[in-house]
Design a protein around this motif. Structure first.
Motif, PDB file in Angstrom:
ATOM      1  N   SER A  70      -7.920 -20.386  -0.977  1.00  0.00           N
ATOM      2  CA  SER A  70      -8.785 -21.416  -1.166  1.00  0.00           C
ATOM      3  C   SER A  70     -10.448 -21.300  -0.904  1.00  0.00           C
ATOM      4  CB  SER A  70      -8.202 -22.682  -0.712  1.00  0.00           C
ATOM      5  OG  SER A  70      -8.243 -22.894   0.681  1.00  0.00           O
ATOM      6  N   ASP A  71     -11.112 -22.264  -1.328  1.00  0.00           N
ATOM      7  CA  ASP A  71     -12.433 -22.202  -0.841  1.00  0.00           C
ATOM      8  C   ASP A  71     -13.173 -20.918  -1.344  1.00  0.00           C
ATOM      9  OD1 ASP A  71     -12.238 -24.744  -0.006  1.00  0.00           O
ATOM     10  OD2 ASP A  71     -12.090 -24.226   2.380  1.00  0.00           O
ATOM     11  N   LYS A  72     -12.831 -20.261  -2.057  1.00  0.00           N
ATOM     12  CA  LYS A  72     -13.229 -19.025  -2.694  1.00  0.00           C
ATOM     13  C   LYS A  72     -14.925 -18.933  -3.080  1.00  0.00           C
ATOM     14  CE  LYS A  72     -10.093 -19.475  -5.720  1.00  0.00           C
ATOM     15  NZ  LYS A  72      -9.026 -19.174  -6.866  1.00  0.00           N
ATOM     16  N   ALA A  73     -15.430 -17.734  -2.705  1.00  0.00           N
ATOM     17  CA  ALA A  73     -16.908 -17.726  -2.972  1.00  0.00           C
ATOM     18  C   ALA A  73     -17.145 -17.339  -4.508  1.00  0.00           C
ATOM     19  CB  ALA A  73     -17.530 -16.539  -2.229  1.00  0.00           C
ATOM     20  N   GLU A  74     -17.997 -18.137  -4.977  1.00  0.00           N
ATOM     21  CA  GLU A  74     -18.511 -17.919  -6.405  1.00  0.00           C
ATOM     22  C   GLU A  74     -18.850 -16.571  -6.784  1.00  0.00           C
ATOM     23  OE1 GLU A  74     -21.148 -20.760  -7.875  1.00  0.00           O
ATOM     24  OE2 GLU A  74     -19.801 -22.352  -7.322  1.00  0.00           O
TER      25      GLU A  74
ATOM     26  N   LYS B 198     -10.381 -18.631   2.269  1.00  0.00           N
ATOM     27  CA  LYS B 198      -9.376 -18.787   3.538  1.00  0.00           C
ATOM     28  C   LYS B 198      -7.978 -18.732   2.834  1.00  0.00           C
ATOM     29  CE  LYS B 198      -9.896 -23.795   3.774  1.00  0.00           C
ATOM     30  NZ  LYS B 198      -9.895 -25.024   4.669  1.00  0.00           N
ATOM     31  N   CYS B 199      -7.094 -18.217   3.666  1.00  0.00           N
ATOM     32  CA  CYS B 199      -5.711 -18.188   3.087  1.00  0.00           C
ATOM     33  C   CYS B 199      -4.876 -19.152   4.141  1.00  0.00           C
ATOM     34  CB  CYS B 199      -5.059 -16.891   3.456  1.00  0.00           C
ATOM     35  SG  CYS B 199      -3.434 -16.427   2.694  1.00  0.00           S
ATOM     36  N   VAL B 200      -4.053 -19.979   3.481  1.00  0.00           N
ATOM     37  CA  VAL B 200      -3.428 -21.005   4.260  1.00  0.00           C
ATOM     38  C   VAL B 200      -1.910 -20.824   3.948  1.00  0.00           C
ATOM     39  CG1 VAL B 200      -3.000 -23.613   4.639  1.00  0.00           C
ATOM     40  CG2 VAL B 200      -5.277 -22.526   3.948  1.00  0.00           C
ATOM     41  N   ALA B 201      -0.947 -20.767   5.059  1.00  0.00           N
ATOM     42  CA  ALA B 201       0.384 -20.568   4.982  1.00  0.00           C
ATOM     43  C   ALA B 201       0.949 -21.980   5.926  1.00  0.00           C
ATOM     44  CB  ALA B 201       1.151 -19.581   5.873  1.00  0.00           C
ATOM     45  N   GLN B 202       1.566 -22.905   4.919  1.00  0.00           N
ATOM     46  CA  GLN B 202       1.859 -24.174   5.361  1.00  0.00           C
ATOM     47  C   GLN B 202       3.502 -24.285   5.689  1.00  0.00           C
ATOM     48  OE1 GLN B 202       0.625 -26.661   2.045  1.00  0.00           O
ATOM     49  NE2 GLN B 202      -1.466 -26.949   2.638  1.00  0.00           N
ATOM     50  N   ASP B 203       3.572 -25.405   6.648  1.00  0.00           N
ATOM     51  CA  ASP B 203       4.739 -25.727   7.002  1.00  0.00           C
ATOM     52  C   ASP B 203       5.629 -24.592   7.466  1.00  0.00           C
ATOM     53  OD1 ASP B 203       4.117 -28.052   6.651  1.00  0.00           O
ATOM     54  OD2 ASP B 203       4.777 -28.159   4.436  1.00  0.00           O
ATOM     55  N   ALA B 204       5.424 -23.819   8.601  1.00  0.00           N
ATOM     56  CA  ALA B 204       6.333 -22.713   8.915  1.00  0.00           C
ATOM     57  C   ALA B 204       6.677 -23.076  10.522  1.00  0.00           C
ATOM     58  CB  ALA B 204       5.662 -21.545   8.779  1.00  0.00           C
ATOM     59  N   ASN B 205       7.805 -22.315  10.626  1.00  0.00           N
ATOM     60  CA  ASN B 205       8.169 -22.186  12.313  1.00  0.00           C
ATOM     61  C   ASN B 205       9.086 -20.789  12.435  1.00  0.00           C
ATOM     62  OD1 ASN B 205       8.342 -23.453  14.879  1.00  0.00           O
ATOM     63  ND2 ASN B 205      10.586 -23.276  14.691  1.00  0.00           N
ATOM     64  N   PRO B 206       8.727 -19.902  13.268  1.00  0.00           N
ATOM     65  CA  PRO B 206       7.360 -19.987  14.068  1.00  0.00           C
ATOM     66  C   PRO B 206       6.048 -20.011  13.111  1.00  0.00           C
ATOM     67  CG  PRO B 206       8.427 -17.923  14.320  1.00  0.00           C
ATOM     68  CD  PRO B 206       9.507 -18.881  13.336  1.00  0.00           C
TER      69      PRO B 206
END
Length: 579
Positions: free
Chosen positions: A137-141, A153-161
């Motif tokens: 997300s939030d990619k440069a034009e 930025k790369c986001v990895a959500q809801d993980a454990n560990p």
């Protein structure tokens, strides 16, 4: 009171006799799924177990009861808190825990009473969860070459560990080097679920080679398959460093063709307006990189340039040559010369480069240019020169007719005429010879409407030619002879019978001749016999007449007239017999 005291004593006794198995087993469960926690792993036989009880560590050393099962009785569930409705026991005494949560990461203990022994089996539970998704997300034009830019930025959500994120370019990992690659990661924990969200930011200094490069991020969790984000291609901008002038035209570029000049710059975004320098004039074009010149000529040859409008010093040039080839053959067309005369041949060539000349006579290649000091009959024919320059080619030709010196024998150039078309039987009697005699100038070509064996073609002298072919006709047919030259065509036909028919006709002719001979002989013999009969009758008559006159005394005058009539009739019959 006595019973209660006894129970307490028994409980104290049991507490003293409990033996805890050394070592702590760890079981990993998946978030949201049912977890099976083993009890004693078959160390005690099922028939020896009197009581099985499950409990858990509530924290601060306080235990929490979950369920208990006595031999030959049903399971009794005692959980009243967060485990109410979530626990059950399997046939092998394992604890089944549904909808595993991160709060279930604690120690669960299985207590087994077998005979006089009480044994505890503690199990440590760990709950894992792979990231729910992975995206950039939030990619440069766009990215400018050589400038440090935050790509996204790369986001990895809801993980454990917590997930570890790796950036890749064209499927190759990027490693932070503090120069052109900068990676910053952070982890947030959800206060309600306890799950983590990992964020990784990439700052990058692009190069020209990064055009069309694919950027992705990935994570390989402890459980589950590797996750890879969708690829992203960034627009990389840079100023024009090189410019090239291209020429789009047919090869070779000749007079009358069109030519397009195209200015190609390596900047991104590419320039859309240029200056074209056309033979001393500057032509400005906008929203295009091309300029077309129609119907070029040899005067179009020269140097051409193109340049950037906002930076005229950046330019490109190209030398362009329009190729041309002109020839003039003198004389040309049909040329009539008398034997012994001189013929001068002149070939003028005007070309933009080096050319090659070749000659043919009647489509046969000559070793050198023809020269005619004194022409002969053998020099007659069609001469053609071909001049080539690369892929360009030009041709010119003339037809030479050499005639007899005598005026009355000199052929006049014109359309051919067939003077005679005849046939004759071959010497072996097995084929027919067809003869076509024609006149014309220049020398006419001869063709037949039937395939045959060419026997002979006479030399072309004084405008005359004779052509013979041998054929073996199997049926009656009509054969055509055609002669042609540059002035016209003439055709004549002749009927040809099959050899089989000719043989049959010959036999019939022989039979008819024999019958006619017999008829003539019969007629002649008949006339001769008739003449003899008449002569004999006349002689008898004369004899009787003389005798009668002597007896009767008749005059001889009457007898003389009758004799004359008989003589005339005899003479007439004799003439018919001779015929």
């Amino acid at each position: 009171m006595h019973l209660l005291s006894a129970s307490c004593v028994c409980a104290l006794l049991i507490t003293v006799l409990v033996r805890q198995v050394s070592g702590l087993e760890t079981v990993i469960g998946l978030h949201g799924e049912t977890l099976e926690i083993p009890c004693n792993n078959g160390a005690i036989k099922a028939e020896d177990i009197l009581i099985t009880k499950w409990k858990y560590d509530k924290g601060e050393g306080l235990p929490g009861d979950l369920l208990v099962k006595q031999k030959n009785q049903n399971v009794s569930i005692s959980a009243t808190d967060e485990y109410k409705g979530r626990v059950s026991m399997a046939a092998n005494s394992s604890l089944l825990l549904s909808e595993a949560k991160l709060t279930d990461q604690r120690t669960f203990t299985c207590m087994v009473v077998a005979g006089a022994d009480i044994t505890e089996y503690p199990v440590n539970v760990v709950i894992y969860k792979a990231p729910s998704n992975l995206e950039i997300s939030d990619k440069a034009e766009e990215i400018e070459i050589g400038k440090r830019t935050k790509l996204g930025k790369c986001v990895a959500q809801d993980a454990n560990p917590a997930a570890e994120i790796t950036w890749l370019k064209n499927n190759k990992p990027l490693v932070a080097d503090g120069k052109g690659i900068f990676i910053k990661a952070s982890v947030l924990v959800d206060p309600v679920t306890g799950l983590t969200t990992t964020t990784s930011e990439l700052e990058y200094s692009a190069e020209k080679e990064d055009m069309d490069a694919q950027f992705t991020c990935s994570t390989q969790h402890a459980v589950g398959a590797e996750l890879v984000s969708s690829p992203v291609i960034f627009t990389i901008t840079y100023s024009t460093e090189n410019i090239v002038l291209q020429v789009i035209a047919q090869d070779p570029l000749v007079e009358g063709a069109n030519m397009t000049l195209k200015c190609v710059a390596d900047g991104n975004p590419a320039p859309t307006s240029f200056n074209f320098h056309i033979q001393g004039e500057v032509v400005k074009v906008e929203d295009t990189d091309s300029y077309t010149i129609t119907k070029v000529s040899r005067d179009t040859t020269g140097e051409y340039k193109c340049s950037l409008i906002d930076n005229p010093t950046m330019e490109a040039s190209k030398d362009i040559t329009v190729k041309y080839l002109d020839i003039n053959l003198n004389p040309s067309g049909n040329i009539v010369k008398s034997a012994g005369e001189t013929l001068d041949i002149t070939l003028q060539i005007d070309a933009s480069g080096e050319s090659k000349v070749s000659w043919t006579k009647d489509n046969l290649k000559l070793d050198k240019e023809p020269k005619f000091t004194k022409v002969t009959y053998a020099d007659s024919g069609r001469y053609e020169c071909e001049v080539t320059m690369g892929l360009l080619s030009r041709k010119a030709s003339f037809e030479l007719v050499v005639e007899d010196v005598s005026e009355e024998l000199r052929p006049v150039a014109g359309a051919p005429v067939i003077r005679q078309l005849s046939k004759q039987r071959g010497e072996d009697g097995k084929h027919e010879v067809l003869i076509c005699e024609a006149e014309g100038s220049p020398k006419p070509s001869v063709s037949w409407s039937i395939n045959g064996t060419s026997l002979d073609e006479s030399p072309f002298v004084n405008g005359k030619i004779t052509h013979k072919i041998a054929v073996v006709p199997t049926a009656n047919l009509t054969v055509s002879c055609t002669v042609s030259n540059d002035f016209g065509v003439d055709t004549k036909n002749i009927s040809v019978s099959s050899l089989f028919e000719d043989v049959r006709v010959d036999k019939q002719d022989q039979l008819e001749d024999s019958d006619q001979t017999k008829l003539v002989v019969g007629v002649v013999v008949g006339l001769l016999v008739a003449t003899l009969v008449i002569g004999l009758a006349y002689w008898v008559y004369m004899k009787k007449s003389k005798q009668g006159s002597w007896k009767t005394g008749e005059k001889e005058n009457g007898s003389s007239e009758e004799e004359k009539k008989l003589e005339e009739k005899v003479e007439e019959n004799s003439q018919k017999a001779e015929v």
